[in-house]
Design a protein around this motif. Structure first.
Motif, PDB file in Angstrom:
ATOM      1  N   ALA A 151      47.599  47.031  44.427  1.00 53.63           N
ATOM      2  CA  ALA A 151      46.600  48.267  43.038  1.00 53.63           C
ATOM      3  C   ALA A 151      47.200  49.295  42.556  1.00 53.63           C
ATOM      4  N   ARG A 152      48.865  49.602  43.505  1.00 52.93           N
ATOM      5  CA  ARG A 152      49.366  50.665  43.289  1.00 52.93           C
ATOM      6  C   ARG A 152      50.358  50.110  42.462  1.00 52.93           C
ATOM      7  N   PHE A 153      50.689  48.478  42.349  1.00 51.10           N
ATOM      8  CA  PHE A 153      51.904  48.271  41.399  1.00 51.10           C
ATOM      9  C   PHE A 153      51.471  47.113  40.440  1.00 51.10           C
ATOM     10  N   TYR A 154      49.680  47.863  40.286  1.00 52.61           N
ATOM     11  CA  TYR A 154      48.822  47.379  38.921  1.00 52.61           C
ATOM     12  C   TYR A 154      49.273  48.838  37.900  1.00 52.61           C
ATOM     13  N   GLU A 155      48.680  49.944  38.916  1.00 55.27           N
ATOM     14  CA  GLU A 155      48.255  50.960  38.112  1.00 55.27           C
ATOM     15  C   GLU A 155      50.313  51.666  37.038  1.00 55.27           C
ATOM     16  N   LYS A 156      51.186  51.299  38.030  1.00 52.82           N
ATOM     17  CA  LYS A 156      52.942  51.767  37.887  1.00 52.82           C
ATOM     18  C   LYS A 156      52.435  50.940  36.528  1.00 52.82           C
ATOM     19  N   CYS A 157      51.652  49.695  36.365  1.00 50.28           N
ATOM     20  CA  CYS A 157      52.364  48.730  35.273  1.00 50.28           C
ATOM     21  C   CYS A 157      51.538  48.959  34.229  1.00 50.28           C
ATOM     22  N   GLY A 158      50.732  50.093  34.577  1.00 53.54           N
ATOM     23  CA  GLY A 158      50.165  50.290  33.314  1.00 53.54           C
ATOM     24  C   GLY A 158      48.094  49.973  33.008  1.00 53.54           C
ATOM     25  N   TRP A 159      47.787  49.182  34.012  1.00 54.86           N
ATOM     26  CA  TRP A 159      47.098  48.601  34.132  1.00 54.86           C
ATOM     27  C   TRP A 159      45.863  49.895  34.814  1.00 54.86           C
ATOM     28  N   GLN A 160      44.146  49.662  33.733  1.00 54.68           N
ATOM     29  CA  GLN A 160      43.611  50.462  34.753  1.00 54.68           C
ATOM     30  C   GLN A 160      42.471  49.374  35.118  1.00 54.68           C
ATOM     31  N   ASN A 161      42.377  50.575  36.415  1.00 55.93           N
ATOM     32  CA  ASN A 161      41.198  50.077  37.976  1.00 55.93           C
ATOM     33  C   ASN A 161      39.411  50.033  37.226  1.00 55.93           C
ATOM     34  N   THR A 162      38.841  49.614  36.513  1.00 56.31           N
ATOM     35  CA  THR A 162      37.523  49.363  35.310  1.00 56.31           C
ATOM     36  C   THR A 162      36.478  49.812  36.885  1.00 56.31           C
ATOM     37  N   GLY A 163      36.920  49.428  38.182  1.00 57.82           N
ATOM     38  CA  GLY A 163      35.357  49.631  39.050  1.00 57.82           C
ATOM     39  C   GLY A 163      35.943  48.758  39.654  1.00 57.82           C
ATOM     40  N   GLU A 164      34.673  48.537  41.280  1.00 61.21           N
ATOM     41  CA  GLU A 164      35.252  47.113  41.627  1.00 61.21           C
ATOM     42  C   GLU A 164      33.493  46.587  41.273  1.00 61.21           C
ATOM     43  N   GLN A 165      33.925  45.266  41.623  1.00 63.23           N
ATOM     44  CA  GLN A 165      32.833  43.669  41.635  1.00 63.23           C
ATOM     45  C   GLN A 165      32.997  43.134  42.498  1.00 63.23           C
ATOM     46  N   GLU A 166      31.865  42.095  42.090  1.00 66.68           N
ATOM     47  CA  GLU A 166      32.309  40.642  43.360  1.00 66.68           C
ATOM     48  C   GLU A 166      32.402  39.114  42.106  1.00 66.68           C
ATOM     49  N   LEU A 167      33.086  38.653  42.906  1.00 66.30           N
ATOM     50  CA  LEU A 167      33.515  37.866  41.757  1.00 66.30           C
ATOM     51  C   LEU A 167      33.728  36.172  42.712  1.00 66.30           C
ATOM     52  N   GLU A 168      33.258  35.145  42.314  1.00 67.71           N
ATOM     53  CA  GLU A 168      33.770  34.286  42.836  1.00 67.71           C
ATOM     54  C   GLU A 168      34.560  33.634  43.156  1.00 67.71           C
ATOM     55  N   VAL A 169      35.579  33.597  43.667  1.00 66.52           N
ATOM     56  CA  VAL A 169      36.189  32.839  44.158  1.00 66.52           C
ATOM     57  C   VAL A 169      36.563  31.106  44.876  1.00 66.52           C
ATOM     58  N   GLU A 170      38.043  30.275  43.895  1.00 67.91           N
ATOM     59  CA  GLU A 170      37.977  28.313  44.252  1.00 67.91           C
ATOM     60  C   GLU A 170      38.337  28.722  45.804  1.00 67.91           C
ATOM     61  N   THR A 171      37.690  27.621  45.990  1.00 68.92           N
ATOM     62  CA  THR A 171      37.813  26.911  47.542  1.00 68.92           C
ATOM     63  C   THR A 171      37.318  25.348  47.874  1.00 68.92           C
ATOM     64  N   SER A 172      37.837  25.268  48.448  1.00 69.73           N
ATOM     65  CA  SER A 172      38.303  23.110  48.514  1.00 69.73           C
ATOM     66  C   SER A 172      36.338  23.025  49.297  1.00 69.73           C
ATOM     67  N   SER A 173      35.990  24.397  49.345  1.00 75.02           N
ATOM     68  CA  SER A 173      34.680  23.849  50.211  1.00 75.02           C
ATOM     69  C   SER A 173      33.599  24.672  48.898  1.00 75.02           C
ATOM     70  N   GLY A 174      33.518  25.044  48.088  1.00 73.57           N
ATOM     71  CA  GLY A 174      33.255  25.628  47.215  1.00 73.57           C
ATOM     72  C   GLY A 174      33.156  26.577  46.874  1.00 73.57           C
ATOM     73  N   SER A 205      35.080  40.845  47.700  1.00 74.96           N
ATOM     74  CA  SER A 205      34.709  41.763  46.243  1.00 74.96           C
ATOM     75  C   SER A 205      36.608  41.967  45.576  1.00 74.96           C
ATOM     76  N   ILE A 206      36.336  43.180  44.637  1.00 70.29           N
ATOM     77  CA  ILE A 206      37.399  42.838  44.032  1.00 70.29           C
ATOM     78  C   ILE A 206      37.712  44.196  43.113  1.00 70.29           C
ATOM     79  N   TRP A 207      38.830  44.913  42.617  1.00 71.59           N
ATOM     80  CA  TRP A 207      38.715  45.514  41.210  1.00 71.59           C
ATOM     81  C   TRP A 207      39.157  45.035  40.745  1.00 71.59           C
ATOM     82  N   ARG A 208      38.332  45.094  39.209  1.00 68.33           N
ATOM     83  CA  ARG A 208      38.670  44.844  38.354  1.00 68.33           C
ATOM     84  C   ARG A 208      39.857  45.409  37.602  1.00 68.33           C
TER      85      ARG A 208
END
Length: 153
Positions: A117-140, A145-148
């Motif tokens: 997160a610190r690296f992304y902010e240093k590169c000029g990316w803006q944290n727009t908040g926390e949300q839930e994201l479905e990630v891929e796994t071999s079992s579905g 919880s991610i910061w977008r």
């Protein structure tokens, strides 16, 4: 540093780096069942599935990092442990941003992955908040919880 599209011959090295660095960055901040599902074979399969959208960074002819672009998302971004703090990540990010479609792009960062997160902010990316994201796994899909982070490129 040289950045180029990944080739089939790169799959093993990418999967090995991804597996090691994912566990280093995420094992302490995501659910235990997700950590248990992130075995080497899963990273091999995911690397094969995403190879057309993958770019590798080489230093002296050896894999030092990689990133994946999925539409307007910087889907994955990893630097090998031996190259962290070397400036390689900034060069990789500049190249990734140049390849992303314009104008607004995004990436997901696991909540608790403070170093990234610190690296992304240093590169000029803006944290727009926390949300839930479905990630891929071999079992579905599994919820994480991610910061977008978003950026105008």
């Amino acid at each position: 540093m040289q950045i180029r599209p990944a080739k089939t011959d790169d799959i093993g090295a990418i999967a090995k780096l991804w597996h090691a660095q994912w566990h280093s960055a995420h094992a302490a901040v995501v659910e235990a069942d997700l950590v248990l599902s992130r075995v080497a074979a899963e990273f091999d399969a995911r690397t094969k599935a995403h190879l057309p959208q993958t770019y590798v960074a080489e230093v002296d002819g050896a894999l030092a990092g990689f990133f994946m672009i999925e539409g307007d998302e910087l889907y994955q971004f990893y630097v090998g442990s031996g190259h962290q703090g070397s400036g390689l990540a900034q060069g990789m990010m500049a190249q990734a941003e140049a390849l992303l479609p314009k104008p607004r792009v995004w990436l997901a960062c696991s909540v608790g992955n403070d170093r990234a997160a610190r690296f992304y902010e240093k590169c000029g990316w803006q944290n727009t908040g926390e949300q839930e994201l479905e990630v891929e796994t071999s079992s579905g899909p599994k919820p994480v919880s991610i910061w977008r982070f978003e950026k105008e490129v």
